[in-house]
Enzyme design. Structure first.
Site, mmCIF file in Angstrom:
data_model
loop_
_atom_site.group_PDB
_atom_site.id
_atom_site.type_symbol
_atom_site.label_atom_id
_atom_site.label_comp_id
_atom_site.label_asym_id
_atom_site.label_seq_id
_atom_site.Cartn_x
_atom_site.Cartn_y
_atom_site.Cartn_z
ATOM 1 N N GLY A 10 0.834 -1.199 0.000
ATOM 2 C CA GLY A 10 0.000 0.000 0.000
ATOM 3 C C GLY A 10 0.865 1.244 0.000
ATOM 4 O O GLY A 10 0.948 1.943 1.015
ATOM 5 N N ALA A 11 1.513 1.504 -1.132
ATOM 6 C CA ALA A 11 2.451 2.634 -1.201
ATOM 7 C C ALA A 11 1.730 3.918 -1.602
ATOM 8 O O ALA A 11 2.145 4.625 -2.518
ATOM 9 C CB ALA A 11 3.590 2.316 -2.170
ATOM 10 N N GLY A 12 0.644 4.221 -0.887
ATOM 11 C CA GLY A 12 -0.053 5.500 -1.079
ATOM 12 C C GLY A 12 0.624 6.557 -0.218
ATOM 13 O O GLY A 12 1.787 6.400 0.188
ATOM 14 N N ASN A 102 -7.906 2.863 7.367
ATOM 15 C CA ASN A 102 -9.109 3.499 7.914
ATOM 16 C C ASN A 102 -10.148 2.451 8.266
ATOM 17 O O ASN A 102 -10.282 1.455 7.566
ATOM 18 C CB ASN A 102 -9.753 4.382 6.838
ATOM 19 C CG ASN A 102 -9.325 5.807 6.956
ATOM 20 O OD1 ASN A 102 -8.762 6.216 7.970
ATOM 21 N ND2 ASN A 102 -9.584 6.576 5.907
ATOM 22 N N ALA A 128 -1.468 13.556 4.801
ATOM 23 C CA ALA A 128 -0.631 13.392 3.608
ATOM 24 C C ALA A 128 -1.517 13.065 2.425
ATOM 25 O O ALA A 128 -2.535 12.388 2.581
ATOM 26 C CB ALA A 128 0.386 12.277 3.820
ATOM 27 N N LYS A 181 -11.665 6.662 16.568
ATOM 28 C CA LYS A 181 -11.434 7.169 15.206
ATOM 29 C C LYS A 181 -12.612 6.756 14.308
ATOM 30 O O LYS A 181 -13.101 7.540 13.495
ATOM 31 C CB LYS A 181 -10.107 6.613 14.683
ATOM 32 C CG LYS A 181 -9.783 6.916 13.236
ATOM 33 C CD LYS A 181 -9.223 8.309 13.093
ATOM 34 C CE LYS A 181 -8.568 8.659 11.776
ATOM 35 N NZ LYS A 181 -8.976 8.085 10.553
ATOM 36 N N ASN A 189 -17.448 11.425 7.596
ATOM 37 C CA ASN A 189 -17.153 11.013 6.215
ATOM 38 C C ASN A 189 -18.392 10.765 5.345
ATOM 39 O O ASN A 189 -18.478 11.318 4.236
ATOM 40 C CB ASN A 189 -16.235 9.783 6.219
ATOM 41 C CG ASN A 189 -14.849 10.112 6.765
ATOM 42 O OD1 ASN A 189 -14.682 11.083 7.489
ATOM 43 N ND2 ASN A 189 -13.860 9.316 6.426
ATOM 44 N N ASN A 199 -15.426 19.391 5.158
ATOM 45 C CA ASN A 199 -15.730 19.015 6.550
ATOM 46 C C ASN A 199 -16.368 20.178 7.306
ATOM 47 O O ASN A 199 -17.312 19.987 8.079
ATOM 48 C CB ASN A 199 -14.455 18.568 7.271
ATOM 49 C CG ASN A 199 -13.908 17.265 6.712
ATOM 50 O OD1 ASN A 199 -14.539 16.638 5.860
ATOM 51 N ND2 ASN A 199 -12.741 16.857 7.182
ATOM 52 N N GLU A 264 -14.753 3.347 1.597
ATOM 53 C CA GLU A 264 -14.502 2.440 2.730
ATOM 54 C C GLU A 264 -15.728 2.348 3.648
ATOM 55 O O GLU A 264 -15.611 1.981 4.806
ATOM 56 C CB GLU A 264 -13.269 2.925 3.490
ATOM 57 C CG GLU A 264 -12.004 2.872 2.634
ATOM 58 C CD GLU A 264 -10.774 3.442 3.317
ATOM 59 O OE1 GLU A 264 -9.768 2.739 3.443
ATOM 60 O OE2 GLU A 264 -10.824 4.622 3.715
HETATM 61 O O1 KPL Z 1 -10.157 10.857 8.987
HETATM 62 C C1 KPL Z 1 -10.722 11.647 8.271
HETATM 63 C C2 KPL Z 1 -10.976 11.243 6.884
HETATM 64 O O2 KPL Z 1 -11.191 12.074 6.039
HETATM 65 O O3 KPL Z 1 -10.948 10.022 6.635
HETATM 66 C C3 KPL Z 1 -11.197 12.936 8.860
HETATM 67 C C4 KPL Z 1 -10.704 13.058 10.267
HETATM 68 C C5 KPL Z 1 -12.690 12.995 8.831
HETATM 69 C C6 KPL Z 1 -10.640 14.192 8.210
HETATM 70 O O4 KPL Z 1 -11.257 14.530 7.045
#
Ligand code: KPL
Length: 298
Positions: A10-12, A102, A128, A181, A189, A199, A264
């Site tokens: 996963g070289a993103g 994520n 990033a 998280k 999201n 956001n 996701e």
């Molecule tokens: O983790 C994020 C994402 O975009 O996946 C947040 C914290 C909502 C920042 O945009």
């Protein structure tokens, strides 16, 4: 322990960032690129406000031969289990596998396929994004938490992470960090993806702010039932802080939708709803968002 050799799937943007951190800490790092990529070396470029960092890393593919002692997986959530499966013939009971993607739910998928693996998980707020393949912009420093359920002491290899990545800590309760998280991502999201908004619009537009509040109520109830009382109590405040800190940003889910990529959602809201179902909790607003986002992408 001498500095270990990491293989990266996963070289993103986040993968490249961590590859650079590990190399800086004295580790070897090999990129596992998709099948068909010619082996050899590749240059990775990381742009920052203070200047540009360049590193050269060896490249191979998952199907190649040779043992993998330390594997870092920074793919999209839905690719984690297939990516680990593609390299499984190179792993054994000693291999250390760190999943940093994520959402939640993919660690269970990996563990079901290979229960003998030593699995670790992490979560990061490093900012990033990818400019081009293996060329990224490191836009903002964040914190990274790494751990393994029920393991209080850092793994021997964690020293490299601590040395190479400022703001990286070992978390003896990583499941709780992952859940918090996840809870925050569930409130931000999907809404930004459906409304195609930044956001910050989730607080500046009254209707969206009200929807965030309703989502947080459902998420709090599920968090409490699932054994995360701090997440239950703190979710409204935590979501407000993340929205304020990332007001101008597009969430990762909105970016996926705009780029026509799979989202996701199954590993974010989908995981939340799977836990809700196990706890016997209805979460109609989150369910509606799951359906809405599932209908958006490819
Ligand atoms: O983790 C994020 C994402 O975009 O996946 C947040 C914290 C909502 C920042 O945009």
């Amino acid at each position: 322990m001498s500095a270990p050799h990491w293989h990266l799937l996963g070289a993103g943007a986040i993968g490249c960032l961590f590859a650079a951190a590990l190399q800086r800490a004295g580790c070897g790092v090999t990129l596992l690129l998709r099948e068909g990529s010619p082996p050899g070396e590749r240059k990775v470029v990381i742009e920052r406000d203070g200047g540009t960092e360049q590193l050269t890393l060896p490249v191979t593919t998952p199907a190649a031969e040779g043992g993998v002692t330390h594997l870092l997986v920074t793919t999209k959530a839905y690719d984690v289990a297939p990516a680990v499966a593609a390299v499984r013939h190179r792993l054994d009971e000693q291999s250390q596998v760190l999943l940093l993607a994520n959402g939640m739910g993919f660690a269970g998928e990996v563990a079901r396929e290979a229960p003998w693996l030593q699995l670790y998980q992490g979560t990061t707020t490093e900012g990033a994004w990818r400019i081009a393949p293996l060329h990224i912009r490191h836009a903002g420093r964040g914190t990274t938490r790494i751990g393994r359920s029920g393991v209080a002491r850092p793994a021997p290899w964690f020293r490299c992470w601590r040395d190479g990545l400022p703001g990286c800590t070992w978390d003896p309760d990583i499941e709780r960090a992952l859940w918090l998280k996840l809870a925050i991502n569930c409130a931000i999201n999907p809404l930004t993806a459906v409304h195609r908004c930044a956001n910050g619009d989730l607080t500046s537009r009254a209707a969206l702010a009200a929807e965030v509040a309703h989502l947080c109520e459902e998420i709090a109830a599920i968090s409490a039932a699932a054994g995360y009382p701090e997440a239950a109590q703190g979710i409204h405040g935590a979501v407000a802080r993340v929205i304020a800190a990332t007001a101008a940003n597009r969430s990762s889910m909105l970016q996926d939708v705009l780029a026509g990529r799979r989202t996701e959602i199954d590993y974010i809201t989908g995981h939340l709803l799977a836990v809700a179902a196990r706890c016997g909790i209805e979460a109609p607003r989150n369910r509606a968002l799951l359906a809405a986002v599932s209908g958006l992408g490819c």
